[in-house]
Design an enzyme around this catalytic site. Structure first.
Site, PDB file in Angstrom:
ATOM      1  N   HIS A 112       0.836  -1.196   0.000  1.00  0.00           N
ATOM      2  CA  HIS A 112       0.000   0.000   0.000  1.00  0.00           C
ATOM      3  C   HIS A 112       0.876   1.253   0.000  1.00  0.00           C
ATOM      4  O   HIS A 112       1.703   1.439   0.880  1.00  0.00           O
ATOM      5  CB  HIS A 112      -0.896  -0.029   1.246  1.00  0.00           C
ATOM      6  N   GLU A 126       0.849  -0.786  -4.920  1.00  0.00           N
ATOM      7  CA  GLU A 126      -0.201   0.214  -5.134  1.00  0.00           C
ATOM      8  C   GLU A 126       0.376   1.600  -4.895  1.00  0.00           C
ATOM      9  O   GLU A 126       1.108   1.825  -3.928  1.00  0.00           O
ATOM     10  CB  GLU A 126      -1.372  -0.057  -4.177  1.00  0.00           C
ATOM     11  N   ASP A 130      -0.515   6.099  -5.847  1.00  0.00           N
ATOM     12  CA  ASP A 130      -1.540   7.075  -6.218  1.00  0.00           C
ATOM     13  C   ASP A 130      -1.002   8.076  -7.238  1.00  0.00           C
ATOM     14  O   ASP A 130       0.163   8.485  -7.167  1.00  0.00           O
ATOM     15  CB  ASP A 130      -1.992   7.841  -4.978  1.00  0.00           C
ATOM     16  N   HIS A 165      -0.236  10.758  -2.840  1.00  0.00           N
ATOM     17  CA  HIS A 165      -1.534  10.386  -2.280  1.00  0.00           C
ATOM     18  C   HIS A 165      -2.411  11.598  -2.025  1.00  0.00           C
ATOM     19  O   HIS A 165      -3.548  11.669  -2.485  1.00  0.00           O
ATOM     20  CB  HIS A 165      -1.342   9.607  -0.989  1.00  0.00           C
TER      21      HIS A 165
END
Length: 256
Positions: A39, A65, A67, A80
């Site tokens: 994450h 993962e 962003d 993020h």
């Protein structure tokens, strides 16, 4: 000669603990065939959403993962938050990613707030992040603020269509990307209690998985997703929560 240790004792202990946690999660994943997803790049071990974090995940995870947002000059960067304050040295009247150019963002230090050992780490572009993926690891691109066209343009130019999963909370955005590149993998991100109709429409629309917030994930929801032909990922999980997550039958776990 500079004899000052690069890593402080406190940081070394922190990194050792974080690595132990991630290795434990990876071991559980291998033993159960559950996918382990870092994450934000696994931000327990390195500054979140940085190439340093991605590199440290090598050999430990199945997916990473991160962003993605758009800069003032239309470039795609990995961040993020919608502002740079929390994770970088950026401050002042203008701190929005959308209001800063790539050149301005590249002047910020994205590592030093995590630890002086990562001083000088920069905010990566989407292209740089894709290049930093360890061999055999898929990129799960969490689309925060960008257009479908800009995303597909970068994925095509970096030859990353086959090893990228496009994730978003916006169903219409996923469909816009799919209209340009139907061969991509897609993940619907959400929380709460989705209706049966919502889940049932995803797979026929080309979406292969959902990524759901842990506090609203139940065994019944996982089973419902499976019955609709969807993989089920849960976010974000710490090591003590692994057993209960696995007991619900999830297919993948996003770990910090």
């Amino acid at each position: 000669m500079n004899t000052t240790p690069r890593y402080s004792s406190r940081f070394t202990h922190r990194l050792a603990f974080a690595a132990t946690v991630l290795v434990a999660c990876a071991s559980i994943g291998r033993a159960t065939s559950v996918e382990i997803i870092a994450h934000r790049g696994g931000y327990i071990i390195a500054p979140e959403n940085t190439c340093a974090a991605f590199n440290l995940c090598s050999g430990l995870v199945d997916q990473i993962e991160f962003d993605v947002r758009t800069t003032a000059d239309g470039k795609l960067v990995v961040m993020h938050d919608d502002t740079v304050n929390r994770t970088t040295t950026g401050y002042g009247a203008v701190t929005s990613v959308a209001a800063l150019t790539l050149e301005q963002l590249k002047t910020l230090d994205a590592g030093i707030k995590f630890s002086p050992a990562f001083a000088g780490e920069r905010i990566p572009t989407l292209a740089e992040a894709l290049h930093a993926m360890p061999p055999g690891v898929l990129a799960m691109v969490h689309c925060k603020a960008l257009t479908a066209t800009n995303l597909v343009t970068v994925l095509r130019s970096e030859n990353a269509l086959s090893n990228t999963i496009v994730g978003c909370e916006d169903f219409n955005f996923l469909m816009a990307v799919r209209s340009l590149e139907p061969g991509l993998q897609f993940c619907f991100i959400g929380s709460g209690s989705p209706t049966t109709n919502t889940l049932a429409m995803l797979a026929p629309s080309g979406i292969s998985s959902i990524s759901w917030e842990k506090n609203t994930t139940t065994s019944a929801l996982v089973a419902q997703a499976h019955s609709c032909g969807l993989k089920f990922y849960i976010w974000s999980i710490s090591e003590p929560e692994m057993e209960s997550s696995l007991a619900m039958g999830v297919d993948g776990i996003l770990v910090d």
